[in-house]
Design an enzyme around this catalytic site. Structure first.
Site, PDB file in Angstrom:
ATOM      1  N   ALA A 179       0.863  -1.189   0.000  1.00 37.43           N
ATOM      2  CA  ALA A 179       0.000   0.000   0.000  1.00 37.43           C
ATOM      3  C   ALA A 179       0.898   1.236   0.000  1.00 37.43           C
ATOM      4  CB  ALA A 179      -0.890   0.010   1.235  1.00 37.43           C
ATOM      5  N   LYS A 180       0.338   2.393  -0.172  1.00 32.51           N
ATOM      6  CA  LYS A 180       1.092   3.645  -0.042  1.00 32.51           C
ATOM      7  C   LYS A 180       0.097   4.778   0.181  1.00 32.51           C
ATOM      8  CE  LYS A 180       5.429   5.070  -0.371  1.00 32.51           C
ATOM      9  NZ  LYS A 180       6.620   4.312   0.005  1.00 32.51           N
ATOM     10  N   GLY A 181       0.572   5.836   0.827  1.00 37.27           N
ATOM     11  CA  GLY A 181      -0.310   6.973   1.041  1.00 37.27           C
ATOM     12  C   GLY A 181       0.459   8.264   0.948  1.00 37.27           C
TER      13      GLY A 181
END
Ligand code: NAD
Length: 428
Positions: free
Chosen positions: A117-119
């Site tokens: 994931a990444k944000g």
């Protein structure tokens, strides 16, 4: 030595492929080798969920500022999703999407029980006071707290965020869900963080450099090395390599490149940078050149540890290094990758090269869940074991299939995610 006139164009002057296009290209090169069906490619490359939220926070003068925040959850076939949180004005959904899928392949190639994931938030944190940064972070958590958690998606620091931001994130998340420090990693050591997390990515780069050189029969003391970036990753990599007898002949940061053909004293640069607000500006113990000079130096090992897309078709033919270790995410774009491959330059790809950080993040999560603390020695030993095993697997895969280390790393990673997807049953 490079003359200042010969420098190639800098990243801001050239046009790039979109970040997600580069990742898909590398993915497809490996999928072709694996003869993967089109439907499986589409299943593996498509993110599970992409979220864009409004983050409206109060400035110190009472104004309300509104920015966009993102979280992309790419894949969870192999475990809860894991990936950093980036605060930078250039953050957009495409970049976050590409980085989220890179996390899936990174955790798979190192065999960590995670997905990717990444944000991020599109803002320059340097323009905010500490209180504003805290309010921004808490507002972001208010928007995304329901989709992150210790068994679903575990954020961590990335560009523009640090252990303090992780503490605020955890504190705000726990207001909704109760005590659970495993919701986020990269926390301060005295607040359930792991010893050795800060040094982990750079140290991992160093561990892998030693492994790689052994495989190609080059002695560390014969490996003239240049490192772009002297931030978290670059400085720790430089320290590890200096202590392992590598002649590090050049390092750079935004202020310039610092060069000594006989080898720099990295301990001096470390102390200087610490006293000087993490900047090398004004360091007088080496010849100073423009920052761009470093990439084109005649060295045995080049370690880009600053930014993405620093080696493109515009400067690839000027690269003289024999070996490149991609400490930054995506420093070599696909067009440059093809040019460098033709020049027989050996590249250790980012999904393995900078996996030390997520590996120690995993150790932090394990310790939080067990309510047990490891010593620094144990963290370092387990880091070395995880990365060494991953390196040997990638090296062998590359030899067996006669492909680049990048394609080999992607082949291993995507076949593991494919296998987990098939074992789960729903997709086939
Ligand atoms: P950082 O902000 O601590 O350091 C970046 C360094 O690069 C600074 O020294 C800065 O001056 C320098 N820099 C910026 N532009 C430059 C230029 N044009 N020329 C030369 N130097 C320049 O960042 P970091 O945490 O060290 O991360 C570096 C890279 O590694 C990023 O691509 C990041 O995504 C990647 N990465 C970091 C981690 C981690 O644990 N920190 C993990 C995986 C990947």
């Amino acid at each position: 030595m490079v003359s200042p006139q010969s420098f190639s164009k800098q990243p801001s002057e050239v046009s790039f492929m979109k970040a997600s296009e580069s990742t898909s290209l590398y993915f497809n090169q490996a999928a072709d080798k694996l003869k993967m069906a089109e439907w499986m490619r589409k299943l593996l490359i498509t993110p599970k969920r992409e979220v864009t939220v409004q983050v409206a926070f109060e400035r110190d003068n009472g104004d309300i500022e509104t920015v966009l925040g993102y979280r992309v959850q790419h894949d969870n076939a192999r475990g809860p999703m894991k990936g950093g949180l980036r605060y930078h004005p250039a953050v957009d959904l495409d970049e976050v999407r590409a980085l989220a899928s890179l996390m899936t392949w990174k955790t798979a190639v190192t065999e960590l029980p995670y997905g990717g994931a990444k944000g991020g938030i599109a803002i320059d944190p340097k323009t905010l006071s500490k209180k504003e940064l805290e309010r921004l972070t808490r507002c972001f958590v208010d928007q995304i707290h329901e989709i992150v958690g210790p068994d679903t998606d575990i954020p961590a620091p990335d560009m523009g965020t640090n252990h303090e931001v992780m503490s605020w994130f955890r504190n705000q998340w726990e207001k909704y869900h109760g005590f659970n420090p495993a919701v986020i990693t990269g926390k301060p050591v005295e607040e359930y963080g792991a010893k050795g997390r800060e040094e982990a990515t750079g140290r991992g780069v160093g561990i892998l450099a030693v492994k790689l050189l052994k495989r190609i029969n080059v002695r560390p003391d014969q490996c003239r090395t240049a490192i772009q970036g002297f931030g978290n990753v670059g400085s720790h990599a430089a320290k590890f390599l200096f202590e392992s007898a590598f002649p590090v002949i050049a390092v750079s940061d935004l202020s310039g490149a610092y060069y000594n053909p006989k080898g720099l004293n990295i301990n001096e640069l470390w102390s200087y940078s610490l006293k000087n607000g993490n900047r090398l500006d004004g360091f007088e113990g080496a010849e100073r050149l423009p920052a761009e000079a470093l990439l084109e130096m005649d060295v045995d090992l080049l370690i880009p540890a600053a930014l993405g897309d620093v080696i493109t078709k515009h400067n690839a033919d000027k690269i003289r290094a024999k070996t490149i270790i991609e400490a930054a995410n995506g420093p070599v774009d696909p067009e440059a990758d093809a040019i460098l491959s033709n020049k027989k330059i050996l590249i250790l790809p980012d999904i393995l090269a900078n996996a030390g950080g997520v590996t120690v993040s995993y150790f932090e999560w394990v310790q939080n869940r067990q309510h047990y603390r490891w010593t620094l020695d144990r963290v370092r030993q387990e880091l070395e074991k995880t990365l060494s095993d991953a390196f040997e697997n990638v090296w062998q895969q590359s030899a067996i299939h006669d492909v680049s280390l990048r394609t080999a790393a992607f082949m291993l990673a995507i076949s593991r995610v494919q296998r987990a997807t098939e074992l789960a049953g729903g997709a086939v």
